[in-house]
Enzyme design. Structure first.
Site, short mmCIF file in Angstrom:
data_model
loop_
_atom_site.label_atom_id
_atom_site.label_comp_id
_atom_site.label_asym_id
_atom_site.label_seq_id
_atom_site.Cartn_x
_atom_site.Cartn_y
_atom_site.Cartn_z
N ASP A 3 -5.22 22.82 -9.23
CA ASP A 3 -5.49 21.74 -10.19
C ASP A 3 -4.78 22.10 -11.49
O ASP A 3 -5.17 23.03 -12.19
CB ASP A 3 -7.00 21.58 -10.39
N LYS B 52 -5.68 12.12 -17.67
CA LYS B 52 -5.77 12.92 -18.89
C LYS B 52 -4.48 12.78 -19.69
O LYS B 52 -4.28 11.76 -20.32
CB LYS B 52 -6.09 14.38 -18.53
N ARG C 124 0.81 -1.22 0.00
CA ARG C 124 0.00 0.00 0.00
C ARG C 124 0.84 1.27 0.00
O ARG C 124 0.41 2.33 -0.45
CB ARG C 124 -0.94 -0.03 1.22
N TYR D 173 -13.24 22.42 -11.19
CA TYR D 173 -13.85 21.18 -11.67
C TYR D 173 -15.08 20.86 -10.81
O TYR D 173 -15.02 20.92 -9.59
CB TYR D 173 -12.78 20.09 -11.54
C1 LIG Z 1 -10.91 14.96 -15.11
C2 LIG Z 1 -10.50 16.01 -14.17
C3 LIG Z 1 -10.34 15.73 -12.80
C4 LIG Z 1 -10.69 14.40 -12.20
O1 LIG Z 1 -9.89 13.37 -12.63
P1 LIG Z 1 -10.36 11.84 -12.60
O2 LIG Z 1 -9.07 11.13 -12.86
O3 LIG Z 1 -11.39 11.68 -13.68
O4 LIG Z 1 -10.92 11.57 -11.23
C5 LIG Z 1 -9.90 16.75 -12.00
N1 LIG Z 1 -9.64 17.97 -12.47
C6 LIG Z 1 -9.79 18.27 -13.77
C7 LIG Z 1 -9.47 19.65 -14.24
C8 LIG Z 1 -10.23 17.32 -14.66
O5 LIG Z 1 -10.43 17.63 -15.94
#
Ligand SMILES: *Cc1c(COP(=O)(O)O)cnc(C)c1O
Length: 400
Positions: free
Chosen positions: A185, A210, A57, A110
């Protein structure tokens, strides 16, 4: 100093991660076997050290390699991995927040990040105040309370793409209350085009789902921290059991090797399509950070070294349901799907009232339908033809 293109290739590939191969090994394990009580005791003592095995973990060699790469990429001192971007965001928040604390958050964050504060933290007596993403100086300073613990930023913002004045925001916060922790973010820039920690942010968060994984076939989240937040972030995230499997960690490491060239192509294709849209008679405004029509464009020019493939545009018309179907249902290349950052082009539409419940009053200044596109690695002319056909068929009457 190594350029980051080179860092992406070399990072996390020390012999201790690769065992002599080119790529880090995939080490799948739960248990780690100790040869003696003394070794076990040593492992307990070292369990917070980034590349010492203790228990699955806490990470294996595959994770240690990826963490090292992320630290080098985002200029941090430590990195925690999570099963997805949302987990990275929520658990980083939970690592620092206490009941009775207050959060300041950009209204362009987000949506799930906003909902976590609105519906989850609220139950724990933690209030959130949302602000206009373009806020600076006194207006922001005035929102800081004695119990403000976190400021959560996202630049460019989700869907509406406002670029924030991060250096000014950080300076204002530090001046008013130096113990506030600033999270950002940084998914849009993939940690490549915006160096969050160099701009004074404490922790850079990414949905590695992404661009890092980059092929729409896995999910991972990363949090890269500076020195002052690292111990607490790591300890608290481990307490909450946050981890990701080795295979996915490997896919993220693999994605990093081509991240820069993929992004450069997303950038080139994205700009091509954005400029074409900007002159289209059906389009009111293009929210692409590299275009002057995008809010905060001046900060983009100053603080970013490039743009990725995600942006939005606003149509002059507010499409009704049959117009939406005409427009969106028949694309050859643009698929209707959440997420982005893979090799393929995607499209989503939003009506302004769908954004209203999550956005602070006054921050949405449009009436037409908003279209968000992720521009993939197809030839941009094919994408332009696809969009052009879509825009041309908006008002075509269907035969029944
Ligand atoms: C997609 C996204 C997230 C969340 O990511 P996941 O891997 O889908 O949980 C967070 N912030 C932004 C800007 C995103 O586009």
């Amino acid at each position: 100093m190594k350029k980051f293109e080179t860092k992406l290739i070399t990072s996390g590939r020390d012999i201790k991660y690769t065992y002599g191969a080119i790529n880090p090994i995939i080490q799948r394990t739960s248990s780690v076997v100790f040869n003696s009580i003394t070794q076990q005791q040593q492992a307990i003592k070292n369990h917070n050290i980034t590349d010492k095995l203790f228990y699955g973990r806490y990470g294996t060699i595959t994770h240690f390699s990826l963490r090292q790469s992320m630290i080098e990429l985002e200029n941090g001192v430590g990195c925690v991995l999570y099963p997805c971007g949302t987990a990275a965001i929520t658990h980083t928040i939970l690592s620092f927040i206490r009941p009775g604390d207050h959060i300041l958050m950009t209204g362009s964050a987000y949506e799930p990040t906003q909902k976590f504060c609105r519906y989850f933290l609220k139950k724990m007596n933690i209030d959130t105040t949302w602000f206009d993403p373009l806020i600076i100086g006194h207006d922001l300073s005035n929102l800081i309370q004695h119990n403000t613990r976190l400021v959560i930023l996202e630049s460019p913002g989700s869907i509406t793409m406002e670029v924030q004045n991060i250096p000014d925001i950080v300076k204002t916060i530090r001046k008013k209350k130096s113990d506030i922790i600033v999270l950002l973010d940084n998914t849009w820039s993939a940690g490549i085009f915006f160096k969050a920690l160099d701009m004074g942010v404490d922790i850079s968060l990414q949905s590695g789902t992404k661009y890092i994984i980059g092929h729409s076939d896995g999910m991972i989240g990363t949090a890269v921290s500076n020195a002052r937040c690292w111990d607490q972030l790591q300890e608290q995230s481990f307490l909450m059991g946050q981890m990701v499997d080795s295979d996915t960690a490997y896919m993220a490491s693999r994605g990093l090797r081509t991240l820069y060239i993929r992004l450069k192509q997303h950038e080139e294709n994205g700009l091509h399509v954005a400029h074409w849209l900007a002159q289209h008679p059906a389009v009111e405004r293009v929210n692409h950070p590299a275009l002057a029509s995008c809010k905060g464009h001046e900060y983009f020019i100053r603080d970013f070294s490039g743009s990725s493939g995600l942006f939005s545009f606003i149509l002059k018309q507010r499409l009704n349901n049959w117009q939406l179907s005409n427009f969106v249902d028949h694309f050859r290349y643009f698929k209707i799907a959440y997420s982005w950052g893979g090799f393929e082009s995607l499209i989503l539409v939003n009506q302004v009232e769908e954004l209203h419940p999550i956005r602070p009053a006054g921050t949405l200044d449009f009436k037409g339908t908003l279209v968000r596109v992720h521009i993939g690695l197809e030839h941009p002319n094919d994408l332009i033809n696809d969009l052009s056909d879509g825009l041309n068929r908006i008002n075509i009457q269907q035969s029944i």
